[in-house]
Design a protein around this motif. Structure first.
Motif, short mmCIF file in Angstrom:
data_model
loop_
_atom_site.label_atom_id
_atom_site.label_comp_id
_atom_site.label_asym_id
_atom_site.label_seq_id
_atom_site.Cartn_x
_atom_site.Cartn_y
_atom_site.Cartn_z
N ALA A 42 5.57 1.96 -16.19
CA ALA A 42 4.49 2.24 -16.79
C ALA A 42 4.29 3.90 -16.46
CB ALA A 42 3.75 1.69 -17.03
N GLU A 43 3.73 4.69 -16.90
CA GLU A 43 3.32 5.79 -16.98
C GLU A 43 1.97 6.09 -15.96
OE1 GLU A 43 2.95 9.91 -16.89
OE2 GLU A 43 4.68 8.61 -18.04
N ALA A 44 1.07 4.90 -16.09
CA ALA A 44 0.08 4.86 -15.05
C ALA A 44 0.21 5.12 -13.38
CB ALA A 44 -0.53 3.35 -15.83
N TRP A 45 1.52 3.74 -13.36
CA TRP A 45 2.41 4.43 -12.11
C TRP A 45 2.66 5.67 -11.30
CZ3 TRP A 45 3.90 -1.00 -9.65
CH2 TRP A 45 4.55 -0.70 -8.06
N LYS A 46 3.76 6.40 -12.57
CA LYS A 46 3.83 7.57 -12.48
C LYS A 46 2.68 8.26 -12.37
CE LYS A 46 8.31 6.21 -14.47
NZ LYS A 46 8.17 6.83 -15.83
N HIS A 47 1.40 8.48 -12.66
CA HIS A 47 0.77 9.32 -12.80
C HIS A 47 -0.07 8.88 -10.95
CE1 HIS A 47 -3.07 11.27 -14.26
NE2 HIS A 47 -4.23 10.55 -13.51
N PHE A 48 -0.35 7.75 -10.99
CA PHE A 48 -0.93 7.44 -9.79
C PHE A 48 0.14 7.69 -8.67
CE2 PHE A 48 -1.62 4.77 -5.84
CZ PHE A 48 -2.99 4.70 -5.73
N ASP A 49 1.72 8.46 -9.03
CA ASP A 49 2.47 8.41 -7.76
C ASP A 49 2.29 10.14 -7.61
OD1 ASP A 49 3.52 6.53 -7.43
OD2 ASP A 49 4.70 6.58 -7.95
N ARG A 50 1.88 10.88 -8.72
CA ARG A 50 1.18 12.28 -8.75
C ARG A 50 0.69 12.74 -8.03
NH1 ARG A 50 3.98 12.09 -14.02
NH2 ARG A 50 1.65 11.97 -14.68
N ILE A 51 -1.17 11.59 -8.58
CA ILE A 51 -2.50 12.53 -7.32
C ILE A 51 -1.95 11.27 -6.60
CG2 ILE A 51 -4.96 11.11 -7.74
CD1 ILE A 51 -3.17 13.13 -10.37
N HIS A 52 -1.66 10.50 -6.24
CA HIS A 52 -1.80 9.89 -4.63
C HIS A 52 -0.58 10.22 -3.71
CE1 HIS A 52 -5.76 8.64 -5.13
NE2 HIS A 52 -5.09 8.27 -6.39
N ASP A 105 0.68 11.52 -0.92
CA ASP A 105 1.45 10.80 0.30
C ASP A 105 1.25 9.26 0.37
OD1 ASP A 105 0.94 13.55 0.91
OD2 ASP A 105 -1.82 12.73 1.57
N PHE A 106 0.31 8.11 -0.28
CA PHE A 106 0.75 6.86 -0.32
C PHE A 106 1.74 6.57 -0.98
CE2 PHE A 106 0.25 2.59 -2.87
CZ PHE A 106 -0.35 2.16 -1.37
N ALA A 107 2.61 6.86 -1.95
CA ALA A 107 3.50 6.90 -3.11
C ALA A 107 4.98 6.88 -2.10
CB ALA A 107 3.11 7.46 -3.85
N ILE A 108 4.82 8.69 -1.09
CA ILE A 108 5.88 8.37 -0.60
C ILE A 108 6.12 7.78 0.59
CG2 ILE A 108 5.28 9.85 1.63
CD1 ILE A 108 7.35 11.95 1.01
N GLU A 109 5.16 6.72 0.88
CA GLU A 109 5.51 5.18 2.02
C GLU A 109 5.83 4.20 1.51
OE1 GLU A 109 6.13 3.38 5.13
OE2 GLU A 109 5.34 5.40 6.23
N THR A 110 7.46 4.09 1.56
CA THR A 110 7.87 2.83 0.53
C THR A 110 6.88 1.67 1.34
OG1 THR A 110 9.74 2.60 2.38
CG2 THR A 110 9.87 3.49 0.06
N ARG A 111 6.13 1.45 3.08
CA ARG A 111 5.95 0.69 2.76
C ARG A 111 4.89 -0.10 2.83
NH1 ARG A 111 7.08 1.56 9.58
NH2 ARG A 111 6.07 3.86 8.82
#
Length: 106
Positions: free
Chosen positions: A17-27, A29-35
């Motif tokens: 979903a676009e919302a997930w991708k948007h969250f990853d762009r905004i945050h 630091d959170f998105a890069i940590e797979t745990r």
């Protein structure tokens, strides 16, 4: 276990979903940590005694971890019933009061 692939316009997993991708762009630091755990929250109410003429409702709150593969993401063993809110009426605006303990625990 076969992994589902995203088809052209079909969403097979919330991460499509676009919302997930948007969250990853905004945050990022959170998105890069797979745990880090991503949770979906769902609530729904029902009237267990609707035939007896009494108005009573019961609301359930379910958490689902979205870090799982698409094949098991929405399966019953991975959906966790975290709250049951009983009462004579829909909790409406007061649902956050019931969820405070869950939020603190998370």
């Amino acid at each position: 276990m076969q992994i589902m692939k995203k088809k052209d316009d079909l969403m097979c997993h919330p991460s499509d979903a676009e919302a997930w991708k948007h969250f990853d762009r905004i945050h990022s630091d959170f998105a890069i940590e797979t745990r880090n755990v991503r949770l979906g929250l769902c609530d729904d109410g029902f009237a267990p005694f609707c035939k007896s003429g009494k108005t009573y409702s019961c609301w359930s709150v379910i958490l689902t971890p979205y870090n799982l593969p698409p094949e098991i993401c929405m399966k019953a063993p991975y959906m966790f019933l975290t709250l049951i809110i009983p009462g004579p009426h829909n909790p409406k605006k007061l649902i956050d009061v019931y969820m405070q303990l869950l939020i603190e625990e998370l």
